[in-house]
Design a protein around this motif. Structure first.
Motif, PDB file in Angstrom:
ATOM      1  N   ASP A 150       0.852  -1.186   0.000  1.00  0.00           N
ATOM      2  CA  ASP A 150       0.000   0.000   0.000  1.00  0.00           C
ATOM      3  C   ASP A 150       0.890   1.239   0.000  1.00  0.00           C
ATOM      4  OD1 ASP A 150      -1.721   2.181   0.834  1.00  0.00           O
ATOM      5  OD2 ASP A 150      -3.191   0.643   1.347  1.00  0.00           O
ATOM      6  N   LEU A 151       0.827   2.021  -1.076  1.00  0.00           N
ATOM      7  CA  LEU A 151       1.707   3.179  -1.218  1.00  0.00           C
ATOM      8  C   LEU A 151       1.373   4.290  -0.237  1.00  0.00           C
ATOM      9  CD1 LEU A 151       1.840   3.303  -5.122  1.00  0.00           C
ATOM     10  CD2 LEU A 151       3.722   2.718  -3.587  1.00  0.00           C
ATOM     11  N   ASP A 152       0.105   4.453   0.121  1.00  0.00           N
ATOM     12  CA  ASP A 152      -0.280   5.524   1.040  1.00  0.00           C
ATOM     13  C   ASP A 152       0.005   5.159   2.488  1.00  0.00           C
ATOM     14  OD1 ASP A 152      -1.223   7.187  -1.023  1.00  0.00           O
ATOM     15  OD2 ASP A 152      -3.096   6.049  -1.111  1.00  0.00           O
ATOM     16  N   ARG A 153      -0.166   3.885   2.847  1.00  0.00           N
ATOM     17  CA  ARG A 153       0.063   3.442   4.223  1.00  0.00           C
ATOM     18  C   ARG A 153       1.471   2.909   4.439  1.00  0.00           C
ATOM     19  NH1 ARG A 153      -4.820   3.430   2.572  1.00  0.00           N
ATOM     20  NH2 ARG A 153      -6.611   3.735   3.931  1.00  0.00           N
ATOM     21  N   GLU A 154       2.201   2.752   3.342  1.00  0.00           N
ATOM     22  CA  GLU A 154       3.580   2.282   3.392  1.00  0.00           C
ATOM     23  C   GLU A 154       3.707   0.992   4.195  1.00  0.00           C
ATOM     24  OE1 GLU A 154       6.035   5.465   4.797  1.00  0.00           O
ATOM     25  OE2 GLU A 154       5.895   6.580   2.908  1.00  0.00           O
ATOM     26  N   ASP A 155       2.896   0.017   3.806  1.00  0.00           N
ATOM     27  CA  ASP A 155       2.910  -1.275   4.486  1.00  0.00           C
ATOM     28  C   ASP A 155       2.288  -2.315   3.571  1.00  0.00           C
ATOM     29  OD1 ASP A 155       3.340  -3.153   6.418  1.00  0.00           O
ATOM     30  OD2 ASP A 155       1.679  -2.545   7.716  1.00  0.00           O
ATOM     31  N   TRP A 156       2.535  -3.589   3.895  1.00  0.00           N
ATOM     32  CA  TRP A 156       1.938  -4.686   3.143  1.00  0.00           C
ATOM     33  C   TRP A 156       0.489  -4.861   3.573  1.00  0.00           C
ATOM     34  CZ3 TRP A 156       4.218  -6.860  -0.936  1.00  0.00           C
ATOM     35  CH2 TRP A 156       5.606  -6.701  -1.057  1.00  0.00           C
ATOM     36  N   ARG A 157      -0.384  -5.142   2.606  1.00  0.00           N
ATOM     37  CA  ARG A 157      -1.797  -5.340   2.880  1.00  0.00           C
ATOM     38  C   ARG A 157      -2.315  -6.514   2.050  1.00  0.00           C
ATOM     39  NH1 ARG A 157      -0.898  -2.239   6.445  1.00  0.00           N
ATOM     40  NH2 ARG A 157      -2.089  -0.376   7.054  1.00  0.00           N
ATOM     41  N   THR A 158      -3.394  -7.139   2.548  1.00  0.00           N
ATOM     42  CA  THR A 158      -4.134  -8.139   1.778  1.00  0.00           C
ATOM     43  C   THR A 158      -5.542  -7.602   1.570  1.00  0.00           C
ATOM     44  OG1 THR A 158      -4.730  -9.314   3.813  1.00  0.00           O
ATOM     45  CG2 THR A 158      -2.800 -10.107   2.602  1.00  0.00           C
ATOM     46  N   PHE A 159      -6.011  -7.622   0.324  1.00  0.00           N
ATOM     47  CA  PHE A 159      -7.320  -7.092  -0.027  1.00  0.00           C
ATOM     48  C   PHE A 159      -8.178  -8.214  -0.597  1.00  0.00           C
ATOM     49  CE2 PHE A 159      -4.227  -3.695  -0.589  1.00  0.00           C
ATOM     50  CZ  PHE A 159      -4.801  -2.640   0.121  1.00  0.00           C
ATOM     51  N   ARG A 160      -9.435  -8.278  -0.173  1.00  0.00           N
ATOM     52  CA  ARG A 160     -10.367  -9.249  -0.745  1.00  0.00           C
ATOM     53  C   ARG A 160     -10.728  -8.830  -2.159  1.00  0.00           C
ATOM     54  NH1 ARG A 160     -15.090 -10.862   3.376  1.00  0.00           N
ATOM     55  NH2 ARG A 160     -16.165 -10.924   1.374  1.00  0.00           N
ATOM     56  N   ALA A 161     -10.570  -9.750  -3.102  1.00  0.00           N
ATOM     57  CA  ALA A 161     -10.797  -9.422  -4.509  1.00  0.00           C
ATOM     58  C   ALA A 161     -12.253  -9.101  -4.797  1.00  0.00           C
ATOM     59  CB  ALA A 161     -10.321 -10.574  -5.395  1.00  0.00           C
ATOM     60  N   ASP A 162     -13.192  -9.705  -4.047  1.00  0.00           N
ATOM     61  CA  ASP A 162     -14.604  -9.442  -4.308  1.00  0.00           C
ATOM     62  C   ASP A 162     -15.022  -8.038  -3.875  1.00  0.00           C
ATOM     63  OD1 ASP A 162     -14.177 -10.873  -1.648  1.00  0.00           O
ATOM     64  OD2 ASP A 162     -16.197 -10.074  -1.369  1.00  0.00           O
ATOM     65  N   ARG A 163     -14.141  -7.330  -3.152  1.00  0.00           N
ATOM     66  CA  ARG A 163     -14.441  -5.961  -2.736  1.00  0.00           C
ATOM     67  C   ARG A 163     -13.674  -4.928  -3.546  1.00  0.00           C
ATOM     68  NH1 ARG A 163     -14.172  -6.702   3.889  1.00  0.00           N
ATOM     69  NH2 ARG A 163     -16.045  -7.999   4.095  1.00  0.00           N
ATOM     70  N   ILE A 164     -12.930  -5.382  -4.556  1.00  0.00           N
ATOM     71  CA  ILE A 164     -12.099  -4.496  -5.358  1.00  0.00           C
ATOM     72  C   ILE A 164     -12.813  -4.127  -6.658  1.00  0.00           C
ATOM     73  CG2 ILE A 164      -9.974  -4.371  -6.724  1.00  0.00           C
ATOM     74  CD1 ILE A 164      -8.576  -6.014  -4.635  1.00  0.00           C
ATOM     75  N   GLU A 165     -12.785  -2.842  -6.981  1.00  0.00           N
ATOM     76  CA  GLU A 165     -13.265  -2.359  -8.275  1.00  0.00           C
ATOM     77  C   GLU A 165     -12.117  -1.594  -8.930  1.00  0.00           C
ATOM     78  OE1 GLU A 165     -16.740   0.486 -10.224  1.00  0.00           O
ATOM     79  OE2 GLU A 165     -16.900  -0.175  -8.135  1.00  0.00           O
ATOM     80  N   PRO A 166     -11.382  -2.242  -9.839  1.00  0.00           N
ATOM     81  CA  PRO A 166     -10.192  -1.596 -10.418  1.00  0.00           C
ATOM     82  C   PRO A 166     -10.540  -0.336 -11.194  1.00  0.00           C
ATOM     83  CG  PRO A 166     -10.222  -3.960 -10.873  1.00  0.00           C
ATOM     84  CD  PRO A 166     -11.576  -3.601 -10.347  1.00  0.00           C
ATOM     85  N   ARG A 167      -9.621   0.625 -11.142  1.00  0.00           N
ATOM     86  CA  ARG A 167      -9.725   1.828 -11.950  1.00  0.00           C
ATOM     87  C   ARG A 167      -8.717   1.754 -13.093  1.00  0.00           C
ATOM     88  NH1 ARG A 167     -10.815   7.383  -8.630  1.00  0.00           N
ATOM     89  NH2 ARG A 167     -12.611   6.693  -7.391  1.00  0.00           N
ATOM     90  N   ILE A 168      -9.082   2.376 -14.212  1.00  0.00           N
ATOM     91  CA  ILE A 168      -8.178   2.405 -15.353  1.00  0.00           C
ATOM     92  C   ILE A 168      -7.889   3.850 -15.708  1.00  0.00           C
ATOM     93  CG2 ILE A 168      -8.819   0.171 -16.303  1.00  0.00           C
ATOM     94  CD1 ILE A 168     -10.769   1.585 -18.144  1.00  0.00           C
ATOM     95  N   PRO A 169      -6.710   4.100 -16.272  1.00  0.00           N
ATOM     96  CA  PRO A 169      -5.641   3.136 -16.561  1.00  0.00           C
ATOM     97  C   PRO A 169      -4.831   2.816 -15.307  1.00  0.00           C
ATOM     98  CG  PRO A 169      -4.935   5.320 -17.206  1.00  0.00           C
ATOM     99  CD  PRO A 169      -6.353   5.465 -16.712  1.00  0.00           C
TER     100      PRO A 169
END
Length: 340
Positions: free
Chosen positions: A198-217
């Motif tokens: 995580d670039l903003d929190r400067e730490d490793w994170r695990t995210f549930r894929a079913d809660r992710i909505e990718p942005r493009i590009p």
């Protein structure tokens, strides 16, 4: 010399086995001349196989990606492995059940009779582990987007839906867009997760894929960081054990059970069982809490000797008091108001 059709299948099989083939080596393997190899390559191209030729004295051939999926050639073991994998695709949570069933029917239809018989004798019924809540399905397009970002090593931006607050009537809350360096796409307990920095929190994170909505590009490319411990499986297991990636449970104890080791080990997923005799074994196990650990050990119908630590002994005492209170209330239920 093989007939043309048989030779074409042999050539296709070789091209699928490795990325680049020198023309002279193909000719040697097929026991034909380099000119015959060139003609056979042209025939494969006419059938829709994108075979790319490299020029030069050491030129060769490569089976490249095309605009359409041509017929594929599998050996017997590959075909059986593919069919079994398609049968258990319903447990992936990737929303590909219908597509997997259609793919299995297509593969089976073109199999020779001997392979169809092998597949039909290996009918797999995929049964997921019972859970308090069904595992959410993930859109296959989301998985493709996450996997592409991991492969390309590109910064990923996405909206992330957090868990619903406990207040009645409130829907799920949407957190601000996240910016991460995606490193691994993993599945754990029927759910898909993205492991990322995580670039903003400067730490490793695990995210549930079913809660992710990718942005493009996607963002710029990045140089991958080293995952703590270096092993993604150990890292994810540690995160779910509440150990911050260290790979251990917060509470870990040792007991001796009056049971054979093989009778205990079959029910222990990540513990250590040591045989001490025909009817005794040592068990080292972890859990979220000491009381939870005591309750887990108590499910074995056997005498228990606590080796340590003291917190585990105290947890057994706590459970004993609770269970005694349950029995007391069951034998002498409290008088109801107004009774008598």
């Amino acid at each position: 010399m093989q007939k043309t059709s048989a030779r074409l299948l042999s050539l296709l099989s070789l091209l699928q086995a490795r990325r680049d083939w020198p023309g002279a080596l193909l000719a040697e393997r097929l026991e034909v001349s380099p000119r015959t190899v060139r003609r056979d390559v042209d025939r494969l191209r006419e059938l829709g196989y994108p075979v790319v030729a490299a020029k030069g004295p050491d030129g060769g051939y490569r089976l490249d990606a095309g605009t359409e999926l041509p017929p594929l050639l599998f050996d017997d073991e590959q075909a059986v492995a593919l069919a079994v994998a398609l049968q258990i695709a319903t447990t992936t949570g990737a929303g590909i059940e219908e597509a997997a069933a259609r793919a299995l029917a297509t593969v089976r239809q073109v199999m020779p009779a001997r392979l169809r018989r092998r597949i039909d004798t290996v009918q797999v019924t995929a049964v997921e582990r019972p859970a308090a809540r069904p595992a959410p399905q993930v859109d296959s397009g989301v998985l493709m987007a996450l996997g592409a970002a991991v492969h390309a090593r590109e910064v990923l931006r996405f909206d992330y839906t957090v868990a619903s607050p406990p207040a009645a009537g409130e829907g799920p809350a949407v957190a601000p867009p996240r910016r991460v360096e995606p490193h691994h796409l993993v599945t754990w307990g029927g759910r898909w997760y993205l492991v990322a920095w995580d670039l903003d929190r400067e730490d490793w994170r695990t995210f549930r894929a079913d809660r992710i909505e990718p942005r493009i590009p996607t963002g710029p490319r990045f140089t991958p960081r080293e995952l703590p411990g270096g092993d993604v499986a150990a890292f994810v297991a540690g995160r779910f054990q509440g150990a911050g990636g260290s790979g251990g449970w917060p509470c870990r104890g040792e007991v001796i059970l009056d049971l054979p080791g093989d009778a205990v080990s079959r029910y222990v997923r990540d513990g250590v069982v040591e045989e001490l005799g025909a009817e005794r074994c040592r068990l080292v196990l972890g859990s979220w809490s000491w009381v939870g650990l005591a309750a887990t050990i108590g499910r074995f119908d056997a005498e228990i000797e606590v080796v340590g630590p003291p917190e585990l002994k105290e947890a057994f005492g706590c459970l004993a008091r609770r269970y005694a209170d349950v029995v007391a209330r069951a034998v002498s239920p409290p008088a109801r108001p107004g009774a008598g």
